[in-house]
Write an enzyme that holds these catalytic residues in place. Structure first.
Site: not given
Ligand code: TYD
Length: 155
Positions: A69
């Site tokens: 993303h």
């Molecule tokens: P995401 O950023 O989509 O993970 P990655 O990019 O590493 O695959 O985040 C995964 C999940 O965690 C999503 O449901 C949102 C939650 N999250 C938070 O609640 N706070 C945060 O600071 C982050 C980075 C994620």
């Protein structure tokens, strides 16, 4: 992910070449000590933003990918606190792979850069410092929509 073939960025040189989308490797202070080395980072000094959030990724199973993303506004600094992994960065036209494998340097990723983290070594810990609190609205999770925004600018 995107169409172009990723090029490996060599992080072993002191001055690595400019990386796509304004990403750059930033080397942090390292206090070498026989008792163990110490590195640190101050927001607004070593990295170009004030740190509003820290999160970390750990216990990653073999073959897993994280990210995939971009963000509208968030700036990040990604550090391999332990082990190694590859950060794939993409500006909508060009893609490069940066290997992070030492805890005294990290990758600065500006807003509007697609990034994915992969090829995690076992027991790796990915420490990510961010310029903003978590906000799902800031995410761009569709690559085509991201690339269109990069090419055409916001409507
Ligand atoms: P995401 O950023 O989509 O993970 P990655 O990019 O590493 O695959 O985040 C995964 C999940 O965690 C999503 O449901 C949102 C939650 N999250 C938070 O609640 N706070 C945060 O600071 C982050 C980075 C994620």
């Amino acid at each position: 992910m995107a169409a172009t073939e990723p090029g490996m960025v060599d992080t072993t040189h002191v001055d690595p070449p400019e990386i796509v989308g304004g990403c750059r490797i930033i080397t942090l202070p390292k206090i070498a000590d026989v008792r163990g080395n110490l590195s640190y980072v101050e927001g607004g000094r070593h990295i170009p933003f004030v740190i509003r959030r820290a999160y970390w990724i750990y216990d990653v199973p073999g073959g897993a990918l994280r990210g995939g993303h971009a963000y509208h506004k968030l700036e990040e600094f990604i550090i391999a606190a332990s082990g190694s992994f590859d950060v794939v960065v993409d500006d909508g036209s060009k893609r490069e792979v940066v290997q992070l494998n030492r805890s005294y340097f990290g990758l600065y990723v500006p807003p509007m850069v697609w990034r994915q983290i992969e090829n995690f070594s076992s027991n790796s810990v990915t420490l990510i410092l961010g310029s903003l609190p978590y906000s799902e609205e800031d995410y761009l999770r569709d690559y085509e929509a991201f690339a269109r925004l990069r090419h055409e600018g916001p409507k």
